[in-house]
Design a protein around this motif. Sequence first.
Motif, mmCIF file in Angstrom:
data_model
loop_
_atom_site.group_PDB
_atom_site.id
_atom_site.type_symbol
_atom_site.label_atom_id
_atom_site.label_comp_id
_atom_site.label_asym_id
_atom_site.label_seq_id
_atom_site.Cartn_x
_atom_site.Cartn_y
_atom_site.Cartn_z
ATOM 1 N N VAL A 68 13.724 9.944 13.413
ATOM 2 C CA VAL A 68 12.523 10.375 14.122
ATOM 3 C C VAL A 68 12.693 10.098 15.611
ATOM 4 O O VAL A 68 12.995 8.973 16.012
ATOM 5 N N ALA A 69 12.519 11.120 16.426
ATOM 6 C CA ALA A 69 12.538 10.979 17.883
ATOM 7 C C ALA A 69 11.094 10.871 18.359
ATOM 8 O O ALA A 69 10.318 11.810 18.197
ATOM 9 N N VAL A 70 10.746 9.730 18.917
ATOM 10 C CA VAL A 70 9.363 9.443 19.305
ATOM 11 C C VAL A 70 9.211 9.562 20.816
ATOM 12 O O VAL A 70 9.825 8.810 21.577
ATOM 13 N N GLN A 71 8.392 10.502 21.237
ATOM 14 C CA GLN A 71 8.115 10.712 22.662
ATOM 15 C C GLN A 71 6.803 10.019 23.014
ATOM 16 O O GLN A 71 5.728 10.432 22.589
ATOM 17 N N GLY A 72 6.876 8.934 23.776
ATOM 18 C CA GLY A 72 5.676 8.195 24.154
ATOM 19 C C GLY A 72 5.426 7.053 23.196
ATOM 20 O O GLY A 72 5.167 7.279 22.016
ATOM 21 N N ILE A 73 5.502 5.822 23.686
ATOM 22 C CA ILE A 73 5.333 4.663 22.800
ATOM 23 C C ILE A 73 4.204 3.767 23.299
ATOM 24 O O ILE A 73 4.311 2.544 23.293
ATOM 25 N N GLY A 74 3.118 4.395 23.706
ATOM 26 C CA GLY A 74 1.921 3.642 24.038
ATOM 27 C C GLY A 74 1.238 3.141 22.778
ATOM 28 O O GLY A 74 1.881 2.901 21.748
ATOM 29 N N SER A 75 -0.065 3.025 22.819
ATOM 30 C CA SER A 75 -0.817 2.487 21.688
ATOM 31 C C SER A 75 -0.537 3.253 20.400
ATOM 32 O O SER A 75 -0.239 2.668 19.356
ATOM 33 N N VAL A 76 -0.587 4.581 20.464
ATOM 34 C CA VAL A 76 -0.419 5.392 19.253
ATOM 35 C C VAL A 76 1.047 5.532 18.872
ATOM 36 O O VAL A 76 1.450 5.231 17.742
ATOM 37 N N GLY A 77 1.880 5.982 19.812
ATOM 38 C CA GLY A 77 3.288 6.175 19.505
ATOM 39 C C GLY A 77 3.993 4.888 19.137
ATOM 40 O O GLY A 77 4.826 4.859 18.218
ATOM 41 N N GLY A 78 3.668 3.805 19.840
ATOM 42 C CA GLY A 78 4.283 2.515 19.527
ATOM 43 C C GLY A 78 3.872 2.010 18.158
ATOM 44 O O GLY A 78 4.703 1.499 17.394
ATOM 45 N N THR A 82 -5.275 5.653 14.615
ATOM 46 C CA THR A 82 -4.576 6.892 14.960
ATOM 47 C C THR A 82 -3.107 6.781 14.566
ATOM 48 O O THR A 82 -2.540 7.715 13.989
ATOM 49 N N SER A 83 -2.501 5.634 14.867
ATOM 50 C CA SER A 83 -1.092 5.420 14.508
ATOM 51 C C SER A 83 -0.879 5.535 13.006
ATOM 52 O O SER A 83 0.112 6.131 12.553
ATOM 53 N N LYS A 84 -1.792 4.973 12.237
ATOM 54 C CA LYS A 84 -1.641 5.048 10.788
ATOM 55 C C LYS A 84 -1.698 6.490 10.308
ATOM 56 O O LYS A 84 -0.894 6.906 9.466
ATOM 57 N N GLY A 85 -2.632 7.271 10.838
ATOM 58 C CA GLY A 85 -2.725 8.672 10.443
ATOM 59 C C GLY A 85 -1.474 9.452 10.815
ATOM 60 O O GLY A 85 -0.995 10.284 10.043
ATOM 61 N N VAL A 86 -0.923 9.174 12.008
ATOM 62 C CA VAL A 86 0.306 9.844 12.437
ATOM 63 C C VAL A 86 1.454 9.470 11.502
ATOM 64 O O VAL A 86 2.234 10.330 11.072
ATOM 65 N N VAL A 146 7.800 18.946 13.574
ATOM 66 C CA VAL A 146 7.093 18.390 14.735
ATOM 67 C C VAL A 146 5.803 17.769 14.224
ATOM 68 O O VAL A 146 4.948 18.463 13.658
ATOM 69 N N ALA A 147 5.673 16.460 14.413
ATOM 70 C CA ALA A 147 4.493 15.744 13.916
ATOM 71 C C ALA A 147 4.257 14.525 14.797
ATOM 72 O O ALA A 147 5.069 13.588 14.796
ATOM 73 N N GLY A 148 3.164 14.542 15.550
ATOM 74 C CA GLY A 148 2.885 13.425 16.449
ATOM 75 C C GLY A 148 1.440 13.392 16.880
ATOM 76 O O GLY A 148 0.651 14.281 16.566
ATOM 77 N N GLY A 149 1.097 12.356 17.632
ATOM 78 C CA GLY A 149 -0.300 12.087 17.941
ATOM 79 C C GLY A 149 -0.835 12.665 19.229
ATOM 80 O O GLY A 149 -2.029 12.527 19.509
ATOM 81 N N ALA A 150 -0.011 13.313 20.052
ATOM 82 C CA ALA A 150 -0.511 13.862 21.316
ATOM 83 C C ALA A 150 -1.528 14.968 21.061
ATOM 84 O O ALA A 150 -1.417 15.712 20.084
ATOM 85 N N ASN A 151 -2.501 15.075 21.937
ATOM 86 C CA ASN A 151 -3.486 16.155 21.863
ATOM 87 C C ASN A 151 -2.927 17.422 22.508
ATOM 88 O O ASN A 151 -2.154 17.369 23.457
#
Length: 353
Positions: free
Chosen positions: A178-188, A153-157, A258-263
Amino acid sequence: MPAFWTEPDFDEHELVHLVHDRASGLTAIIALHSTHLGPGAGGTRFWHYAEPAGAMRDALRLSRGMSYKNAMAGLPVGGGKAVIVAGPDKAKTPAMLAAFGDAIEALGGRYITAEDVGITEADMVAVAKRTSYVTGLPSTDAEAAGGDPGPFTSKGVFLGIQAAVAHKLGRDLKGVHVAVQGIGSVGGGAARLLAEAGARLTLADVDADRAAALASELGAETVAAEAIMDVECDVFSPNALGAILDNVGIARLKAPIVAGGANNQLARPEHGPMLAERGVLYAPDYVINGGGIIAVTLEYLARRDGKPCDIAEVHAKVEEVPVRLNTIWEEAGASGRSPDQVADAMAQRLIGR
């Protein structure tokens, strides 16, 4: 309160299955939006909700999102999602996971589950003891895909952000803020890839210590979680929970992308056109964050056929994410519709809606 099937988020779901197991204390919702392309596939979320309606809303919106995500990723599966309703103490027991596995097995293969927020690889292993309709399981073969789909998922983001910057700003990622909101598995994971590409990062997370640790590792800055949407930047990348792009959130944005991994980043359908009216390029969430479901679906199909899942095949499929995004943006530019409207129309055609 109106019946949930009269709500817009119901959207003609094929099945909404409420599970309550008194012995284990399990309460769960399994939602199947569409099985037009194959069995419904999507992860299980373990979350505490202040009101029961919140759990139902999450299950319905996430399930529909999976229909669109899987269709746009070119996968032979439909859309489904499960929510296990956690108590205030967020206790998760082996008995609950066993009962949940039994509930999935009772559906006879109509739903295939995997990890999502609050559910670990070890949890999926426990569920797999009761049903075969589960994926995201660990692999001992270094050349085979399996386990946590977060890195895909991180790679696709990351690839989606790269494509968005090229499309909107006409440049590569070096020096892009880039401002990253949330640095869990995907954001990190995405943040690490962005840093490697030379991007300048501002990080925020509800766990401030986690944000500070990653910032130290990557040479990034941090802000408080509630301030990240106010950061002036080139890309705002939401990678936490959804529905942040509402009237108030959009008004706060100081980014052209706006481009990120949140659903389910858009709170309501009108918020996609609102972004477009402001000149903000939006990467539809269920397209840019499709790497994880690509990985676990290919893993499941390979296991079903008695063979290992080729990790190179997964990477090749994830690398198609920016191609799909560029197709959406080009059609949006030509038609005057917003990217989310274009993507929804494409997905709906694919699932026969």
